[in-house]
Motif scaffolding. Structure first.
Motif, PDB file in Angstrom:
ATOM      1  N   GLU A 317      69.291  40.981  61.106  1.00 34.01           N
ATOM      2  CA  GLU A 317      69.929  42.208  61.575  1.00 34.01           C
ATOM      3  C   GLU A 317      70.451  41.957  62.982  1.00 34.01           C
ATOM      4  O   GLU A 317      69.701  41.519  63.846  1.00 34.01           O
ATOM      5  CB  GLU A 317      68.850  43.311  61.581  1.00 34.01           C
ATOM      6  CG  GLU A 317      69.293  44.651  62.085  1.00 34.01           C
ATOM      7  CD  GLU A 317      69.528  45.639  60.949  1.00 34.01           C
ATOM      8  OE1 GLU A 317      68.826  45.535  59.930  1.00 34.01           O
ATOM      9  OE2 GLU A 317      70.430  46.480  61.108  1.00 34.01           O
ATOM     10  N   ALA A 325      78.212  43.065  62.834  1.00 38.07           N
ATOM     11  CA  ALA A 325      77.941  42.179  61.694  1.00 38.07           C
ATOM     12  C   ALA A 325      79.238  41.554  61.183  1.00 38.07           C
ATOM     13  O   ALA A 325      79.304  40.354  60.900  1.00 38.07           O
ATOM     14  CB  ALA A 325      77.244  42.956  60.587  1.00 38.07           C
ATOM     15  N   HIS A 350      77.816  40.551  54.000  1.00 37.38           N
ATOM     16  CA  HIS A 350      77.379  41.801  54.612  1.00 37.38           C
ATOM     17  C   HIS A 350      76.963  42.708  53.446  1.00 37.38           C
ATOM     18  O   HIS A 350      77.807  43.382  52.846  1.00 37.38           O
ATOM     19  CB  HIS A 350      78.540  42.423  55.403  1.00 37.38           C
ATOM     20  CG  HIS A 350      78.169  43.676  56.124  1.00 37.38           C
ATOM     21  ND1 HIS A 350      78.767  44.891  55.850  1.00 37.38           N
ATOM     22  CD2 HIS A 350      77.250  43.904  57.102  1.00 37.38           C
ATOM     23  CE1 HIS A 350      78.221  45.809  56.649  1.00 37.38           C
ATOM     24  NE2 HIS A 350      77.311  45.238  57.406  1.00 37.38           N
ATOM     25  N   LEU A 374      72.920  40.912  57.792  1.00 33.61           N
ATOM     26  CA  LEU A 374      73.725  39.821  57.227  1.00 33.61           C
ATOM     27  C   LEU A 374      72.819  38.935  56.386  1.00 33.61           C
ATOM     28  O   LEU A 374      71.669  38.689  56.758  1.00 33.61           O
ATOM     29  CB  LEU A 374      74.344  38.989  58.355  1.00 33.61           C
ATOM     30  CG  LEU A 374      75.446  39.690  59.148  1.00 33.61           C
ATOM     31  CD1 LEU A 374      75.729  38.937  60.442  1.00 33.61           C
ATOM     32  CD2 LEU A 374      76.724  39.801  58.321  1.00 33.61           C
TER      33      LEU A 374
END
Ligand SMILES: *Cc1c(COP(=O)(O)O)cnc(C)c1O
Length: 398
Positions: A317, A325, A350, A374
């Motif tokens: 994260e 992200a 993602h 991710l």
């Protein structure tokens, strides 16, 4: 055909992966031949009759059996420690075959929540039309499995480690609950492969694979497999040869050759993932890393007992949510932006906007799949190059 290696269970995985299941034609080829043929000829009418009546072993038609497919099945069965393996055209056709062969109208499935998306689609949208119901439980909450049991529960279905948060379910404990309920436990062993985890030895009744992932490991073909005891597998085989989603000879041959390097590849996938996970934890713009090998993973102890190595999948994260992200993904020049996994090439996704986008934002947050999450399927490249590729995006978030 000469049998070679079949029934030699005392070999180590490294040897089985290369030698088990090999059958040689009269030409004596060293490397396994490929058999792209739809049917087989017989020496007489009587032989044809005997083959079709199954009183004499042998090949009749490749929707039923094919030598390339048989070799792949026997090698994978040796690695999983299974009595029998039935290969299928894809991972989803393996899961479908298992359900169609072993379930009937009115049956109930208890399954872990964080399943592969198409497995949830199969259960919710297709099996439901045939009167089969499903309850979902949190993978690692063993008591929830017991609480979900109904009088008509026939199958427990688990995927461990889970995607994308690498949650780990207790195969031994859940198998015991399943058996007390008179149900079978099936484990999707796609993420671990038999090199890291052998569910049948821990009490599971069935293993399913998407061979498309680590078993091939090079992103070339689709394939799948169901493994387990001979009586259950006979039912799966009868379904498959009638309904038809069988593995092609070409794909079986590719997968057979791929298994030779599976132990080597898994070791390297895991080493790269462990190094990358430890490095990500030191990055100031990374909030949290999910990897079963890290001591702060919620099921670290169970993972260490159940898995030989912690796997090649990790997620993390970043600070700054979706925008951040996406920035990390877009800064990648080496790691592929793709949903596929278990490949020699590292991939990044993602989950909130791809593999898990159909789930409502509330349900996603509840499942821990945040906007800043991710997922990386760590490949076989140099780990320094992978770090540099991720660092390019991560430093921009500071
Ligand atoms: C990919 C995948 C499947 C489905 O496999 P296909 O070969 O794509 O049909 C099933 N389970 C898991 C865990 C997967 O990753």
């Amino acid at each position: 055909m000469q049998q070679q290696g079949a029934g030699t269970p005392d070999w180590d995985d490294e040897t089985l992966a290369i030698r088990a299941g090999t059958e040689r034609s009269p030409f004596g080829e060293h490397s396994e031949a490929m058999y792209p043929t739809s049917s087989y000829v017989f020496t007489s009418a009587a032989e044809a009759a005997a083959r079709f009546a199954e009183v004499e072993p042998g090949y009749t038609y490749s929707r039923f059996t094919n030598p390339s497919v048989t070799m792949f099945e026997n090698r994978l069965a040796a690695l999983e420690g299974a009595e029998r393996c039935v290969a299928t055209a894809s991972g989803m056709s393996a899961i479908n075959a298992l359900c169609m062969a072993l379930l009937k109208q009115g049956d109930h499935i208890v399954a872990s929540q964080s399943l592969f998306g198409s497995t949830i689609g199969l259960f919710n949208n297709i099996l439901s039309r045939f009167g089969i119901s499903v309850s979902y439980v949190p993978l690692s909450e063993t008591v929830a499995w017991r609480e979900a049991v109904q009088p008509n529960t026939r199958l427990f279905f688990m995927e461990t480690p889970s995607n994308p948060l690498t949650e780990v379910g207790d195969i031994r404990a859940v198998a015991e609950i399943a058996h007390q309920a008179g149900a079978l436990l099936a484990v999707d062993n796609c993420f671990a492969t038999p090199i890291l985890q052998k569910p049948l030895q821990m009490g599971a009744d069935l293993v399913v694979h998407s061979a498309t992932k680590y078993l091939d490991g090079q992103g070339r073909v689709l394939g799948g497999a169901v493994l387990g005891k001979a009586d259950l597998m006979q039912q799966v085989f009868l379904y498959l040869r009638t309904a038809g989603p069988t593995l092609s000879a070409f794909n079986a041959w590719v997968l057979l050759k791929a298994l030779e390097t599976l132990p080597l590849r898994m070791e390297r996938h895991c080493r790269n993932a462990a190094e990358l996970a430890a490095w990500l934890q030191t990055q100031p713009t990374v909030k949290r890393v999910y990897y079963p090998g890290l001591p702060d993973h919620p099921q670290h102890e169970l993972a260490s007992a159940q898995l030989a190595l912690p796997g090649g999948m990790l997620s993390f994260e970043v600070v700054g949510g979706r925008e951040a992200a996406w920035q990390v993904i877009d800064a990648c020049q080496l790691i592929s932006i793709t949903g596929n996994l278990g490949d020699s090439r590292s991939t990044i996704t993602h989950p909130a906007t791809t593999t898990h986008f159909r789930i409502s934002p509330e349900a996603r947050e509840l499942a821990g799949i945040g906007e800043g999450l991710l997922r990386v399927s760590v490949g076989l490249e140099s780990v320094q190059d992978l770090q540099a590729d991720l660092a390019r995006g991560l430093v921009r978030l500071a």
